[in-house]
Scaffold this active site. Structure first.
Site, PDB file in Angstrom:
ATOM      1  CE  LYS A 115       2.364  34.239 -26.778  1.00  0.00           C
ATOM      2  NZ  LYS A 115       2.615  32.800 -26.999  1.00  0.00           N
ATOM      3  CE  LYS A 196      12.822  38.751 -25.177  1.00  0.00           C
ATOM      4  NZ  LYS A 196      12.115  37.639 -24.475  1.00  0.00           N
ATOM      5  CE  LYS A 199       8.222  35.581 -34.708  1.00  0.00           C
ATOM      6  NZ  LYS A 199       8.498  35.373 -33.272  1.00  0.00           N
TER       7      LYS A 199
END
Length: 326
Positions: A115, A196, A199
């Site tokens: 992240k 994967k 969104k």
């Protein structure tokens, strides 16, 4: 609560896609309807503000996620469904846990590193401390199990590390958490089938409320190319979706075509688009009806928060007694 408790949460950080549905929501509904557990499900909005976001969009995301839960079959009469930020004991317990969690445990978290790399201009303390708040989310309800994907394995292990540290220092209180692994394989991105589904790349993502024409367009653009004689990741991804959403005779037909080398991707994509759109027709209708009643969604979350707080307050009072603050 006489039944064992399970806890799980989803961040309100954007529209849910098919991977979220197969990997989380269907599992939540199955566990709820099994009658074996007290299910506590949360919209973990505090987790979501560690990312870059718009306050107005966040409000919309919260209502959208609540509608997703309910439209998918989570029943507020059978489960506790609430908004994390409406139960302040989550952050209070997280602070207690912060005081017994070594920084080194957090710095080794792979999701923190991922992240931080994705939002390099906003590497905030929330990204680092995310697993501690997650541990508080779970242990606050004295949960014994968590339905979770393998990508959360490291966080769940840290939850148990924190529980053990607390018990050793202040006396046995928290039970270790057992994972209820979600065994459904990862749904991959339609455009980049080695990644994967996410969104963050809408073109390769099938959202639960995508209209039929949008589903068809996205599937037609799905990458299926492979080396001669080999099944491509894109092909396998489409066959995975067919196995879940297709009719038995369609699954058998395309499996046979795979074996004989006669598989036509255009035919597979059109069939899959039709099946997925039909499968989520009722969901789309229910979700839109719920979104048209934002006051009802707020009421459901508010009532859930009241239920959650009864449990959370009891736990936190006992924790304060354990650590010498009461």
């Amino acid at each position: 609560m006489s039944k064992p408790t399970i806890f799980s949460g989803i961040q309100p950080s954007g529209r849910l896609h098919i991977g979220n549905y197969l990997g989380a929501l269907t599992n939540f509904v199955a566990l709820q309807n099994s009658g074996q557990y007290q299910c506590v499900f949360s919209l973990v909005d505090y987790h979501s503000i560690s990312e870059d976001y718009s306050p107005q969009e966040k409000r919309e995301m919260i209502l959208d996620l609540a509608a997703n839960f309910l439209a998918a079959g989570v029943d507020s009469e059978k489960s506790i469904l609430f908004l994390q930020s409406q139960v302040p004991e989550h952050t209070e317990l997280a602070w207690v846990f912060n005081c017994i969690t070594p920084v080194s445990e957090l710095e080794r978290m792979t999701q923190y590193k991922d992240k931080a790399q994705k939002q390099s201009k906003n590497i905030n303390m929330g990204l680092l401390d995310y697993p501690v708040l997650m541990a508080a989310d779970i242990l606050l309800y004295r949960a014994t199990a968590v339905p979770v994907g393998l990508d959360q394995k490291q966080h769940l292990e840290l939850t148990n590390v924190i529980a053990r540290k607390f018990n050793r220092r202040f006396g046995n209180y928290f039970k270790e958490i057992q994972p209820l692994w979600t065994h459904f394989p990862k749904v991959m991105d339609l455009k980049r089938p080695d990644k994967k589904m996410s969104k963050s790349d809408p073109s390769g993502c099938l959202f639960l409320d995508d209209a039929p024409d949008v589903v068809l367009k996205k599937l037609k653009g799905a990458v299926t190319a492979s080396a001669a004689g080999k099944k491509s990741p894109g092909e396998e991804n489409l066959m995975l979706l067919l196995a879940h959403f297709g009719q038995a005779e369609e699954i058998a037909y395309f499996a046979d075509a795979q074996k004989t080398g006669t598989l036509k991707f255009s035919e597979l994509k059109e069939t899959l688009a039709r099946d997925i759109s039909a499968y989520f027709a009722g969901f789309r209708e229910k979700k839109q009806a719920l979104l048209n009643r934002p006051e009802y969604l707020a009421e459901v979350l508010g009532q859930g928060a009241q239920q959650a707080r009864k449990i959370a307050q009891t736990t936190f009072i006992e924790v304060k007694q354990k650590i010498g603050l009461l």
